[in-house]
Design a protein around this motif. Structure first.
Motif, PDB file in Angstrom:
ATOM      1  N   ASN A  83     -10.866  30.654  -0.984  1.00  0.00           N
ATOM      2  CA  ASN A  83     -10.241  29.478  -1.584  1.00  0.00           C
ATOM      3  C   ASN A  83     -11.241  28.706  -2.432  1.00  0.00           C
ATOM      4  O   ASN A  83     -10.922  28.257  -3.536  1.00  0.00           O
ATOM      5  CB  ASN A  83      -9.648  28.569  -0.511  1.00  0.00           C
ATOM      6  CG  ASN A  83      -8.447  29.185   0.166  1.00  0.00           C
ATOM      7  OD1 ASN A  83      -7.906  30.195  -0.260  1.00  0.00           O
ATOM      8  ND2 ASN A  83      -8.036  28.585   1.271  1.00  0.00           N
ATOM      9  N   LYS A  84     -12.448  28.554  -1.926  1.00  0.00           N
ATOM     10  CA  LYS A  84     -13.478  27.825  -2.670  1.00  0.00           C
ATOM     11  C   LYS A  84     -13.826  28.566  -3.960  1.00  0.00           C
ATOM     12  O   LYS A  84     -13.944  27.962  -5.021  1.00  0.00           O
ATOM     13  CB  LYS A  84     -14.723  27.628  -1.816  1.00  0.00           C
ATOM     14  CG  LYS A  84     -15.776  26.772  -2.478  1.00  0.00           C
ATOM     15  CD  LYS A  84     -16.868  26.375  -1.518  1.00  0.00           C
ATOM     16  CE  LYS A  84     -17.761  25.348  -2.190  1.00  0.00           C
ATOM     17  NZ  LYS A  84     -18.756  24.823  -1.273  1.00  0.00           N
ATOM     18  N   ILE A  85     -13.984  29.871  -3.862  1.00  0.00           N
ATOM     19  CA  ILE A  85     -14.350  30.682  -5.029  1.00  0.00           C
ATOM     20  C   ILE A  85     -13.250  30.656  -6.081  1.00  0.00           C
ATOM     21  O   ILE A  85     -13.495  30.370  -7.252  1.00  0.00           O
ATOM     22  CB  ILE A  85     -14.628  32.144  -4.616  1.00  0.00           C
ATOM     23  CG1 ILE A  85     -15.849  32.232  -3.717  1.00  0.00           C
ATOM     24  CG2 ILE A  85     -14.791  33.035  -5.846  1.00  0.00           C
ATOM     25  CD1 ILE A  85     -16.010  33.591  -3.032  1.00  0.00           C
ATOM     26  N   PHE A  86     -12.033  30.973  -5.674  1.00  0.00           N
ATOM     27  CA  PHE A  86     -10.981  31.191  -6.651  1.00  0.00           C
ATOM     28  C   PHE A  86     -10.153  29.953  -6.978  1.00  0.00           C
ATOM     29  O   PHE A  86      -9.757  29.782  -8.121  1.00  0.00           O
ATOM     30  CB  PHE A  86     -10.081  32.346  -6.204  1.00  0.00           C
ATOM     31  CG  PHE A  86     -10.818  33.652  -6.207  1.00  0.00           C
ATOM     32  CD1 PHE A  86     -11.165  34.264  -7.395  1.00  0.00           C
ATOM     33  CD2 PHE A  86     -11.207  34.244  -5.020  1.00  0.00           C
ATOM     34  CE1 PHE A  86     -11.865  35.462  -7.410  1.00  0.00           C
ATOM     35  CE2 PHE A  86     -11.906  35.444  -5.015  1.00  0.00           C
ATOM     36  CZ  PHE A  86     -12.240  36.054  -6.213  1.00  0.00           C
ATOM     37  N   GLN A  87      -9.909  29.094  -5.993  1.00  0.00           N
ATOM     38  CA  GLN A  87      -9.113  27.904  -6.289  1.00  0.00           C
ATOM     39  C   GLN A  87      -9.971  26.776  -6.846  1.00  0.00           C
ATOM     40  O   GLN A  87      -9.604  26.154  -7.843  1.00  0.00           O
ATOM     41  CB  GLN A  87      -8.364  27.442  -5.046  1.00  0.00           C
ATOM     42  CG  GLN A  87      -7.258  28.395  -4.651  1.00  0.00           C
ATOM     43  CD  GLN A  87      -6.569  27.997  -3.364  1.00  0.00           C
ATOM     44  OE1 GLN A  87      -7.087  27.234  -2.555  1.00  0.00           O
ATOM     45  NE2 GLN A  87      -5.381  28.534  -3.150  1.00  0.00           N
ATOM     46  N   GLU A  88     -11.109  26.510  -6.219  1.00  0.00           N
ATOM     47  CA  GLU A  88     -11.940  25.392  -6.667  1.00  0.00           C
ATOM     48  C   GLU A  88     -12.813  25.739  -7.879  1.00  0.00           C
ATOM     49  O   GLU A  88     -12.943  24.937  -8.781  1.00  0.00           O
ATOM     50  CB  GLU A  88     -12.831  24.901  -5.517  1.00  0.00           C
ATOM     51  CG  GLU A  88     -12.052  24.289  -4.361  1.00  0.00           C
ATOM     52  CD  GLU A  88     -12.942  23.903  -3.192  1.00  0.00           C
ATOM     53  OE1 GLU A  88     -14.125  23.581  -3.401  1.00  0.00           O
ATOM     54  OE2 GLU A  88     -12.444  23.945  -2.044  1.00  0.00           O
ATOM     55  N   LYS A  89     -13.398  26.934  -7.891  1.00  0.00           N
ATOM     56  CA  LYS A  89     -14.305  27.275  -8.985  1.00  0.00           C
ATOM     57  C   LYS A  89     -13.592  27.985 -10.123  1.00  0.00           C
ATOM     58  O   LYS A  89     -13.737  27.594 -11.270  1.00  0.00           O
ATOM     59  CB  LYS A  89     -15.455  28.129  -8.461  1.00  0.00           C
ATOM     60  CG  LYS A  89     -16.366  27.333  -7.548  1.00  0.00           C
ATOM     61  CD  LYS A  89     -17.630  28.070  -7.228  1.00  0.00           C
ATOM     62  CE  LYS A  89     -18.481  27.141  -6.353  1.00  0.00           C
ATOM     63  NZ  LYS A  89     -19.783  27.686  -6.120  1.00  0.00           N
ATOM     64  N   ALA A  90     -12.852  29.038  -9.845  1.00  0.00           N
ATOM     65  CA  ALA A  90     -12.174  29.773 -10.906  1.00  0.00           C
ATOM     66  C   ALA A  90     -10.888  29.074 -11.348  1.00  0.00           C
ATOM     67  O   ALA A  90     -10.358  29.358 -12.407  1.00  0.00           O
ATOM     68  CB  ALA A  90     -11.864  31.197 -10.453  1.00  0.00           C
ATOM     69  N   LYS A  91     -10.408  28.168 -10.515  1.00  0.00           N
ATOM     70  CA  LYS A  91      -9.242  27.340 -10.822  1.00  0.00           C
ATOM     71  C   LYS A  91      -7.919  28.101 -10.906  1.00  0.00           C
ATOM     72  O   LYS A  91      -7.049  27.800 -11.697  1.00  0.00           O
ATOM     73  CB  LYS A  91      -9.439  26.564 -12.130  1.00  0.00           C
ATOM     74  CG  LYS A  91     -10.665  25.703 -12.181  1.00  0.00           C
ATOM     75  CD  LYS A  91     -10.535  24.514 -11.292  1.00  0.00           C
ATOM     76  CE  LYS A  91     -11.740  23.596 -11.487  1.00  0.00           C
ATOM     77  NZ  LYS A  91     -11.918  22.683 -10.433  1.00  0.00           N
ATOM     78  N   ILE A  92      -7.776  29.143 -10.031  1.00  0.00           N
ATOM     79  CA  ILE A  92      -6.454  29.767  -9.977  1.00  0.00           C
ATOM     80  C   ILE A  92      -5.547  28.883  -9.142  1.00  0.00           C
ATOM     81  O   ILE A  92      -6.019  28.060  -8.356  1.00  0.00           O
ATOM     82  CB  ILE A  92      -6.513  31.213  -9.411  1.00  0.00           C
ATOM     83  CG1 ILE A  92      -6.942  31.202  -7.948  1.00  0.00           C
ATOM     84  CG2 ILE A  92      -7.390  32.102 -10.247  1.00  0.00           C
ATOM     85  CD1 ILE A  92      -6.711  32.518  -7.250  1.00  0.00           C
ATOM     86  N   LYS A  93      -4.265  29.065  -9.284  1.00  0.00           N
ATOM     87  CA  LYS A  93      -3.314  28.182  -8.615  1.00  0.00           C
ATOM     88  C   LYS A  93      -3.174  28.493  -7.131  1.00  0.00           C
ATOM     89  O   LYS A  93      -3.170  27.617  -6.303  1.00  0.00           O
ATOM     90  CB  LYS A  93      -1.963  28.291  -9.297  1.00  0.00           C
ATOM     91  CG  LYS A  93      -1.162  27.025  -9.293  1.00  0.00           C
ATOM     92  CD  LYS A  93       0.088  27.210 -10.111  1.00  0.00           C
ATOM     93  CE  LYS A  93       0.409  25.901 -10.794  1.00  0.00           C
ATOM     94  NZ  LYS A  93       1.612  25.979 -11.591  1.00  0.00           N
ATOM     95  N   LYS A  94      -3.015  29.768  -6.783  1.00  0.00           N
ATOM     96  CA  LYS A  94      -2.737  30.126  -5.390  1.00  0.00           C
ATOM     97  C   LYS A  94      -3.832  31.042  -4.886  1.00  0.00           C
ATOM     98  O   LYS A  94      -3.851  32.200  -5.055  1.00  0.00           O
ATOM     99  CB  LYS A  94      -1.382  30.787  -5.267  1.00  0.00           C
ATOM    100  CG  LYS A  94      -0.257  29.835  -5.649  1.00  0.00           C
ATOM    101  CD  LYS A  94       1.087  30.480  -5.466  1.00  0.00           C
ATOM    102  CE  LYS A  94       2.171  29.509  -5.860  1.00  0.00           C
ATOM    103  NZ  LYS A  94       3.478  30.033  -5.682  1.00  0.00           N
TER     104      LYS A  94
END
Length: 187
Positions: free
Chosen positions: A176-187
Motif C-alpha cells: 500500500n505504501k509503495i503503490f498507493q502512497e508513492k506511485a499513487k495508484i487508486k486501489k
C-alpha cells in the motif's frame, strides 16, 4: 503534426533494425503513438491479439518492491544473505546474497530452465508453492559457479516470497505504501 509524423517514422526505422515488437508513446496525457511490428518484420509472430510475456516487467516490479523493503528496514540491504529464512535451507538459494538473486546470478542453471520449468521434474514454478520445490527439486542442490546470468521466474518468486517473509505480516502495508502512497495508484 510534424513531431508526431517524425516519431512514427522513427518507429518504423527502429522497428526494422531491432527486436522491437510494439511501441507506445504517451505525451501530454494522451497516447500519441500505438504501433506494432509490421508484418514483414515480426508481424508473422505478433499481432494485436498476441499475448506478450512480461518477464522483465515482473523482475522490475520484484526489484522495486525489494528496494522499498530495504528502505523500510525489513531487509538490511542488497548484500544481505538469505540465511534467515528456514524455508530455503538445504537449497542452492540458502545463504546467497540478495544482490546475486536480483542480478539473476544464483548459479541455478542446472536446476531451472525457463522453457521447461524445474529441470528434474518439468514442473512449472508458477503453478506450485515454493515449499513443494524445496522438498523435491531443490532439496540438497548446490550453486554452480558461473560467469553468466540465468534469467528465470523461479528466482523472482523466491525474492518476492523472501520480502513477504521479512515483512513480518506487514506485506500488504508495504505494498500500500509503495503503490498507493508513492506511485499513487487508486486501489
Amino acid at each position: 503534426l510534424h513531431t508526431a509524423y517524425r516519431r512514427q517514422r522513427q518507429m518504423c526505422i527502429r522497428d526494422r533494425k531491432t527486436a522491437l515488437l510494439s511501441y507506445l508513446l504517451y505525451e501530454d496525457g494522451k497516447i500519441t503513438i500505438d504501433e506494432i511490428s509490421p508484418k514483414d518484420r515480426f508481424g508473422i509472430l505478433y499481432n494485436n491479439n498476441t499475448q506478450f510475456t512480461s518477464a522483465s516487467v515482473g523482475k522490475s516490479l520484484v526489484s522495486y518492491v525489494t528496494g522499498h523493503a530495504i528502505c523500510e528496514g525489513y531487509i538490511d540491504g542488497v548484500n544481505s544473505r538469505l540465511n534467515d529464512w528456514p524455508l530455503i535451507e538445504n537449497t542452492l538459494y540458502h545463504d546467497q546474497k540478495l544482490i546475486d538473486l536480483l542480478n539473476m546470478a544464483a548459479g541455478d542453471q542446472k536446476v531451472i530452465d525457463d522453457n521447461v520449468g524445474l529441470i528434474k521434474t518439468k514442473r512449472w514454478y508458477n503453478s506450485h508453492p515454493i515449499s513443494s520445490f524445496v522438498n523435491r527439486e531443490l532439496k540438497n542442490t548446490k550453486k554452480i559457479k558461473s560467469t553468466r546470468y540465468h534469467y528465470n521466474g523461479l528466482v523472482t518468486n523466491i525474492i518476492m516470497n523472501y520480502v513477504i517473509h521479512k515483512s513480518n505480516g506487514n506485506f500488504q502495508k508495504l505494498l500500500n505504501k509503495i503503490f498507493q502512497e508513492k506511485a499513487k495508484i487508486k486501489k
